[in-house]
Structure formats: C-alpha cells, structure tokens
Design a protein around this motif. Structure first.
Motif: not given
Length: 120
Positions: A7-17, A73-77, A51-58
């Motif tokens: 599950a961590d590998e899937i989550q990391n891949a989604e974050y990367f993409w 939900e409050k701040h969608p990517v 804005y750029l979140g702490e996760d560096n996503l717009l």
C-alpha cells in the motif's frame, strides 16, 4: 521471490505522479509560488487561488476552513483536465464504486484520496 506491491508503494507512486503531472502542466505557477510571487493573470488556475501545500502539491485555498471535512476535502489538489493520469485516476475510482456516475465518482475521489480539482 515476492512480487507483491505494498500500500505504501502505491501511495508513493500516486504522490510521484501527482507531482510529475502538476510540474508538467503548472511548472510556471509552482516556481512563482515558491518565490512567494503572485501568479500571472494569464494563469489558468489563478482563480482557484492555489498554494503549495506542505506536501509540495498545488492545492486550492478553500472557503471551507471551518467545515467538518478532512484536509484534502478542504484543499483539493489541482489536476489538469486533459491529462492521461487524471483520466486513469477517474476511471479507476469510477469502476471501483460500480459505475455510479459523475457525482459519486468525484465524491469518492475526494474522500479516499483527498484530491481532485480538474481544470480545463
């Protein structure tokens, strides 16, 4: 030899993409926000007040700060509409919830991943 994906590998891949796609479509906006400057008027996402979140996503600066919702939900990517990754993400969730329609698919995406604001 074990060939299972965790599950961590899937989550990391989604974050990367997510980061990759955002940089591909919104690199000028990302660089501008990193320099604490205002976005150009011609930016297609300026009206979302990104804005750029702490996760560096717009993410979207929301009006839902006091709402009883999770952070995502409050701040969608922000994701581009005309992008294969966005399309595949939507299809996956649409199929996962049993083809329940657009509204249910968007709700599911926001709930489980906490991100989805597709812009044209």
């Amino acid at each position: 030899m074990n060939f299972y994906i965790t599950a961590d590998e899937i989550q990391n891949a989604e974050y990367f993409w997510l980061k990759y796609v955002q940089y591909e479509f919104y690199s000028a906006e990302i660089l501008t926000l990193k320099r604490n400057e205002q976005l150009r008027c011609s930016s297609e996402i300026k009206s979302l007040v990104p804005y750029l979140g702490e996760d560096n996503l717009l993410r979207i600066t929301g009006r839902l700060l006091e709402a009883d919702l999770c952070f995502g939900e409050k701040h969608p990517v922000i994701l581009p509409r005309h992008c294969k990754f966005t399309e595949l993400l939507v299809i996956r969730e649409h199929e996962r919830i049993g083809h329940c329609g657009v509204s249910a698919t968007l709700t599911q995406l926001r709930k489980i991943i906490g991100y989805l604001k597709v812009v044209s």
